[in-house]
Structure formats: C-alpha cells, structure tokens
Write a protein that holds these residues in place. Structure first.
Motif, mmCIF file in Angstrom:
data_model
loop_
_atom_site.group_PDB
_atom_site.id
_atom_site.type_symbol
_atom_site.label_atom_id
_atom_site.label_comp_id
_atom_site.label_asym_id
_atom_site.label_seq_id
_atom_site.Cartn_x
_atom_site.Cartn_y
_atom_site.Cartn_z
ATOM 1 N N LYS A 138 -6.901 -5.039 9.028
ATOM 2 C CA LYS A 138 -6.051 -4.285 9.950
ATOM 3 C C LYS A 138 -4.948 -3.501 9.230
ATOM 4 C CE LYS A 138 -6.832 -6.393 14.322
ATOM 5 N NZ LYS A 138 -7.255 -7.788 14.327
ATOM 6 N N THR A 139 -5.000 -3.448 7.905
ATOM 7 C CA THR A 139 -3.905 -2.800 7.164
ATOM 8 C C THR A 139 -3.657 -1.376 7.663
ATOM 9 O OG1 THR A 139 -4.345 -4.172 5.252
ATOM 10 C CG2 THR A 139 -3.094 -2.167 4.851
ATOM 11 N N GLU A 140 -4.734 -0.595 7.751
ATOM 12 C CA GLU A 140 -4.570 0.813 8.146
ATOM 13 C C GLU A 140 -3.976 0.910 9.551
ATOM 14 O OE1 GLU A 140 -7.981 3.298 7.595
ATOM 15 O OE2 GLU A 140 -6.797 5.094 8.038
ATOM 16 N N GLU A 141 -4.513 0.081 10.438
ATOM 17 C CA GLU A 141 -4.030 0.099 11.834
ATOM 18 C C GLU A 141 -2.521 -0.211 11.880
ATOM 19 O OE1 GLU A 141 -6.453 -2.497 14.294
ATOM 20 O OE2 GLU A 141 -4.679 -2.926 15.521
ATOM 21 N N VAL A 142 -2.096 -1.205 11.106
ATOM 22 C CA VAL A 142 -0.694 -1.633 11.143
ATOM 23 C C VAL A 142 0.228 -0.570 10.538
ATOM 24 C CG1 VAL A 142 0.957 -3.359 10.309
ATOM 25 C CG2 VAL A 142 -1.264 -4.090 11.171
ATOM 26 N N VAL A 143 -0.093 -0.095 9.342
ATOM 27 C CA VAL A 143 0.833 0.857 8.708
ATOM 28 C C VAL A 143 0.854 2.189 9.455
ATOM 29 C CG1 VAL A 143 0.829 -0.249 6.430
ATOM 30 C CG2 VAL A 143 -0.752 1.618 6.857
ATOM 31 N N THR A 144 -0.263 2.583 10.032
ATOM 32 C CA THR A 144 -0.235 3.840 10.795
ATOM 33 C C THR A 144 0.518 3.633 12.118
ATOM 34 O OG1 THR A 144 -2.454 3.485 11.652
ATOM 35 C CG2 THR A 144 -2.282 4.910 9.767
ATOM 36 N N ARG A 145 0.362 2.475 12.727
ATOM 37 C CA ARG A 145 1.099 2.208 13.973
ATOM 38 C C ARG A 145 2.614 2.245 13.720
ATOM 39 N NH1 ARG A 145 0.790 -3.490 14.898
ATOM 40 N NH2 ARG A 145 2.915 -3.427 14.110
ATOM 41 N N GLN A 146 3.042 1.622 12.617
ATOM 42 C CA GLN A 146 4.474 1.591 12.281
ATOM 43 C C GLN A 146 4.983 3.003 11.971
ATOM 44 O OE1 GLN A 146 3.932 -1.258 9.110
ATOM 45 N NE2 GLN A 146 4.691 -2.964 10.334
ATOM 46 N N ALA A 171 3.057 -10.041 -0.191
ATOM 47 C CA ALA A 171 3.469 -9.869 -1.593
ATOM 48 C C ALA A 171 4.978 -10.047 -1.768
ATOM 49 C CB ALA A 171 3.051 -8.486 -2.081
ATOM 50 N N ILE A 172 5.699 -10.195 -0.656
ATOM 51 C CA ILE A 172 7.167 -10.252 -0.748
ATOM 52 C C ILE A 172 7.636 -11.648 -1.133
ATOM 53 C CG2 ILE A 172 9.327 -10.027 0.544
ATOM 54 C CD1 ILE A 172 7.996 -7.831 2.203
ATOM 55 N N GLY A 173 8.297 -11.728 -2.257
ATOM 56 C CA GLY A 173 8.893 -12.991 -2.693
ATOM 57 C C GLY A 173 7.876 -14.057 -3.046
ATOM 58 N N THR A 174 6.599 -13.670 -3.174
ATOM 59 C CA THR A 174 5.556 -14.668 -3.400
ATOM 60 C C THR A 174 5.079 -14.682 -4.850
ATOM 61 O OG1 THR A 174 3.888 -13.011 -2.851
ATOM 62 C CG2 THR A 174 4.644 -14.437 -1.053
ATOM 63 N N GLY A 175 5.433 -13.656 -5.607
ATOM 64 C CA GLY A 175 4.920 -13.544 -6.970
ATOM 65 C C GLY A 175 3.502 -12.985 -6.963
ATOM 66 N N LYS A 176 2.955 -12.732 -5.760
ATOM 67 C CA LYS A 176 1.577 -12.223 -5.616
ATOM 68 C C LYS A 176 1.628 -10.718 -5.434
ATOM 69 C CE LYS A 176 -1.257 -15.124 -2.648
ATOM 70 N NZ LYS A 176 -1.684 -15.037 -1.257
ATOM 71 N N VAL A 177 1.817 -9.995 -6.520
ATOM 72 C CA VAL A 177 1.946 -8.540 -6.402
ATOM 73 C C VAL A 177 0.590 -7.924 -6.046
ATOM 74 C CG1 VAL A 177 1.554 -8.202 -8.880
ATOM 75 C CG2 VAL A 177 2.870 -6.505 -7.621
ATOM 76 N N ALA A 178 0.619 -6.857 -5.239
ATOM 77 C CA ALA A 178 -0.648 -6.154 -4.965
ATOM 78 C C ALA A 178 -1.126 -5.543 -6.276
ATOM 79 C CB ALA A 178 -0.409 -5.054 -3.937
ATOM 80 N N THR A 179 -2.431 -5.511 -6.489
ATOM 81 C CA THR A 179 -2.901 -4.846 -7.714
ATOM 82 C C THR A 179 -2.574 -3.364 -7.572
ATOM 83 O OG1 THR A 179 -5.044 -4.338 -6.782
ATOM 84 C CG2 THR A 179 -4.845 -6.454 -7.944
ATOM 85 N N PRO A 180 -2.439 -2.664 -8.698
ATOM 86 C CA PRO A 180 -2.152 -1.229 -8.608
ATOM 87 C C PRO A 180 -3.188 -0.502 -7.746
ATOM 88 C CG PRO A 180 -1.910 -2.001 -10.866
ATOM 89 C CD PRO A 180 -2.436 -3.160 -10.079
ATOM 90 N N GLU A 181 -4.458 -0.964 -7.805
ATOM 91 C CA GLU A 181 -5.518 -0.298 -7.034
ATOM 92 C C GLU A 181 -5.326 -0.519 -5.535
ATOM 93 O OE1 GLU A 181 -6.163 -2.488 -9.623
ATOM 94 O OE2 GLU A 181 -6.361 -0.819 -11.047
ATOM 95 N N VAL A 182 -5.013 -1.760 -5.162
ATOM 96 C CA VAL A 182 -4.812 -2.073 -3.740
ATOM 97 C C VAL A 182 -3.600 -1.302 -3.213
ATOM 98 C CG1 VAL A 182 -4.049 -3.927 -2.173
ATOM 99 C CG2 VAL A 182 -5.969 -4.307 -3.710
ATOM 100 N N ALA A 183 -2.521 -1.303 -3.996
ATOM 101 C CA ALA A 183 -1.316 -0.592 -3.559
ATOM 102 C C ALA A 183 -1.607 0.903 -3.462
ATOM 103 C CB ALA A 183 -0.164 -0.869 -4.529
ATOM 104 N N GLN A 184 -2.270 1.459 -4.498
ATOM 105 C CA GLN A 184 -2.582 2.894 -4.502
ATOM 106 C C GLN A 184 -3.418 3.273 -3.266
ATOM 107 O OE1 GLN A 184 -1.940 5.783 -5.707
ATOM 108 N NE2 GLN A 184 -3.760 6.887 -5.006
ATOM 109 N N ASP A 185 -4.427 2.462 -2.948
ATOM 110 C CA ASP A 185 -5.288 2.762 -1.783
ATOM 111 C C ASP A 185 -4.470 2.861 -0.511
ATOM 112 O OD1 ASP A 185 -7.542 2.785 -3.198
ATOM 113 O OD2 ASP A 185 -8.385 0.911 -2.395
ATOM 114 N N THR A 186 -3.534 1.909 -0.344
ATOM 115 C CA THR A 186 -2.747 1.920 0.897
ATOM 116 C C THR A 186 -1.764 3.088 0.896
ATOM 117 O OG1 THR A 186 -2.941 -0.466 0.789
ATOM 118 C CG2 THR A 186 -1.516 0.408 2.505
#
Ligand code: G3P
Length: 250
Positions: A138-146, A171-186
């Motif tokens: 649902k990433t696309e749905e959520v970020v486009t809705r916002q 990824a916030i405060g978890t140490g689990k950063v999005a990979t550059p590819e995942v972040a770039q796609d979004t």
C-alpha cells in the motif's frame, strides 16, 4: 533547475540546553559547505530561540510542529505567526509521530501546511507508510493519499516552499534504513505523482528528502540516488555524526 540538497536535523523531544548548545557549537565549528547543502535543525520549541541565536549563518532553525490558527485559547500550542515573529522560516509538519501518536489526519496536516505558507514559513512536509502498509503493497496508495491532501489545498506556485520528507515509519528510529533502491523507487513514485497531479515543473523542482535511520555510513549512498535530495535525520542529528551526513550530501 538543479535541486539544492537539504539536510534536516529533527531533535524531537531530546536534549537539554547544555547538551544542545554544545552540539550546535560543534556544527558551527565543522567545516561544512552550507552553500551546496541547505541545513536546518529542529530543536524542541523551548530551545528554538537560544539555538537560533547560536547557529551560524547557513544553519537555519525549524519548529517541529505548529497550530494552524493564528491565536486563541489553545493551551500548550504555538502559532505559525508566533514562529514567524521570532524570525523562523521553517517548520516540520505531518511527522509520523504527530500523525500516529497525536492523531493528526491528512487533512489537518494539509491545513497546517497551507497556514504555514500563508504565514511565510516553509514546510518540511512528512509522509510515509507503516510496515503493515508496505507489506500490504500500500506504499503508493498511502504516500499519494497524504500528498493529494496537500495538493488539494495549495497552488502550483506554493510548492517551491515545500520540502517533501519521505519517512517510512518502519525505518524511523529502528536502525532499519530503507535500501537506496527502495527509497529511490518511492521517491520516484512521489515525483511522478507530483508531475501528474501538479505539474512537471513542480515535480522537477521539489526537493524530496529521505528520513529513517540515516547515519554517517549510509547517507552518501542514499543521497547519490537521482530522486533523493537530502535527508531528515533524527537520532544521528543529536551527535557530531550529523556533520558527516551534511558532508555526504554536499
Ligand atoms: O524526522 C526524522 C526521523 O523521524 C528519523 O528518525 O532517528 O530514524 O533518524 P531517525
């Protein structure tokens, strides 16, 4: 137009006057090129004024939130006009902690953002999906809705005063950063949405920065992505490491 890189430090509800003063001294003394990256720090409201006086030219100060109305009986709140009164030019709005813990809706965040622009304050407009939403595709749905909620209430010309911060909640405060590819796609998805919904010019010119466990060691790779224009940093902005992140973005 080339987009100037942007690095924000969101101190959240952390630090005391002594610690934060020391930190800003360290940022002031570091040899960073504030011409090539815009640097904005967001301390707790109480420390905005002293740190604004202390921060050197080229390091701006932002509030972490504000109320949408100019004045009135709203105990505990600060208005955008009051922020402007002390010379602030930036505010963070719609951070996921505000959206989830304080139940701020897409509409309220959009209303606050429109009110900030009216008060001549630029906005770091935060969006992002939860882990459940990402796993449910649902990433696309959520970020486009916002983002759509904001597009409804501001004009094309207003976008030059907005920096979109994509902060996946997982990824916030978890140490689990999005990979550059995942972040770039979004980021690309958000930029494509701006092109379709607002205009190609707004899509080309709007800075979209990434937030979520950004650190000295991953900032460079993230900022090298074509649609990532900087970072909004939480935990690491409370350490001298923040300087390495600014250097990575330069
Ligand atoms: O606004 C910054 C943020 O939410 C990311 O926090 O601690 O994961 O860098 P952190």
């Amino acid at each position: 137009m080339t987009r100037k890189l942007f690095v924000g430090g969101n101190f959240k509800m952390n630090g005391d006057l002594e610690q934060l003063t020391k930190l800003v001294h360290q940022f002031n003394e570091a040899d960073v090129d504030v011409e090539s990256a815009e640097v904005v720090i967001a301390p707790p409201a109480l420390y905005i004024l002293p740190l604004k006086e202390l921060a050197r030219k080229g390091i701006s100060v932002a509030a972490q939130n504000a109320h949408q109305l100019p004045a009135g009986a709203y105990t505990g709140e600060i208005s955008l006009q009051q922020l402007k009164d002390i010379g602030l030019n930036w505010v963070i709005l719609g951070h996921s902690e505000r959206r989830t813990i304080f139940h701020e809706s897409d509409e309220l965040v959009a209303e606050k953002t429109a009110a900030a622009l009216k008060a001549n304050i630029q906005v770091i407009f935060c969006i992002g999906e939860t882990l459940e939403e990402r796993e449910g595709n649902k990433t696309e749905e959520v970020v486009t809705r916002q983002t759509e909620a904001l597009a409804k209430v501001i004009g094309e010309d207003d976008w030059k005063h907005i920096v979109v911060a994509y902060e996946p909640v997982w990824a916030i405060g978890t140490g689990k950063v999005a990979t550059p590819e995942v972040a770039q796609d979004t980021h690309k998805m958000i930029r494509n949405f701006l092109a379709k919904r607002v205009s190609q010019k707004v899509a080309n010119d709007t800075r979209i920065i990434y937030g979520g466990s950004v650190a000295g060691k991953n900032a460079q790779e993230l900022c090298n992505q074509p649609d990532i224009d900087g970072a909004l940093v939480g935990g690491a902005s409370l350490k001298p490491e923040f300087v390495d992140i600014i250097r990575a973005a330069e």
